[in-house]
Design a protein around this motif. Sequence first.
Motif, PDB file in Angstrom:
ATOM      1  N   PRO A  11      50.859  97.225  38.838  1.00  0.00           N
ATOM      2  CA  PRO A  11      50.382  95.664  39.139  1.00  0.00           C
ATOM      3  C   PRO A  11      50.208  95.294  40.458  1.00  0.00           C
ATOM      4  CG  PRO A  11      52.216  95.479  37.823  1.00  0.00           C
ATOM      5  CD  PRO A  11      52.021  97.082  38.100  1.00  0.00           C
ATOM      6  N   TYR A  12      51.241  95.547  41.301  1.00  0.00           N
ATOM      7  CA  TYR A  12      51.220  94.782  42.567  1.00  0.00           C
ATOM      8  C   TYR A  12      50.102  95.446  43.377  1.00  0.00           C
ATOM      9  CZ  TYR A  12      55.566  92.953  40.919  1.00  0.00           C
ATOM     10  OH  TYR A  12      56.616  92.301  40.458  1.00  0.00           O
ATOM     11  N   VAL A  13      49.954  96.923  43.290  1.00  0.00           N
ATOM     12  CA  VAL A  13      48.855  97.551  43.953  1.00  0.00           C
ATOM     13  C   VAL A  13      47.392  96.935  43.642  1.00  0.00           C
ATOM     14  CG1 VAL A  13      47.654  99.656  44.736  1.00  0.00           C
ATOM     15  CG2 VAL A  13      50.189  99.496  44.531  1.00  0.00           C
ATOM     16  N   TYR A  14      47.447  96.827  42.193  1.00  0.00           N
ATOM     17  CA  TYR A  14      46.227  96.156  41.842  1.00  0.00           C
ATOM     18  C   TYR A  14      46.031  94.781  42.346  1.00  0.00           C
ATOM     19  CZ  TYR A  14      42.963  94.343  37.923  1.00  0.00           C
ATOM     20  OH  TYR A  14      42.180  93.910  37.318  1.00  0.00           O
ATOM     21  N   GLN A  15      46.992  93.897  42.382  1.00  0.00           N
ATOM     22  CA  GLN A  15      46.673  92.500  42.538  1.00  0.00           C
ATOM     23  C   GLN A  15      46.265  92.600  44.244  1.00  0.00           C
ATOM     24  OE1 GLN A  15      50.334  90.200  42.066  1.00  0.00           O
ATOM     25  NE2 GLN A  15      49.396  88.332  42.396  1.00  0.00           N
ATOM     26  N   VAL A  16      46.928  93.277  44.944  1.00  0.00           N
ATOM     27  CA  VAL A  16      46.945  93.100  46.452  1.00  0.00           C
ATOM     28  C   VAL A  16      45.247  93.890  46.530  1.00  0.00           C
ATOM     29  CG1 VAL A  16      47.370  94.148  48.707  1.00  0.00           C
ATOM     30  CG2 VAL A  16      49.114  93.234  47.260  1.00  0.00           C
TER      31      VAL A  16
END
Length: 74
Positions: A11-16
């Motif tokens: 989710p962090y990669v997706y958000q960035v």
Amino acid sequence: MNNINWVVSDPYVYQVLQTVVGKPVVVQTERGSVRGTLKQVVPDHIVVESAGNSFYIRTQQIIWVVPNPQLVPE
């Protein structure tokens, strides 16, 4: 059949990645790198446009991403 539940593996990669849609990126995958404009981010893949071609890259295959890369001679 219309009830689709997405599971975001990172989710962090997706958000960035969502913050750099429309900007130039370099994406390193297990098979090499792609340089172009990030056109779309969805839970399971991204779309990078390069030289008029659309590359659909699974997020699980991404090793690293450089947003707004600068060409610097070494």
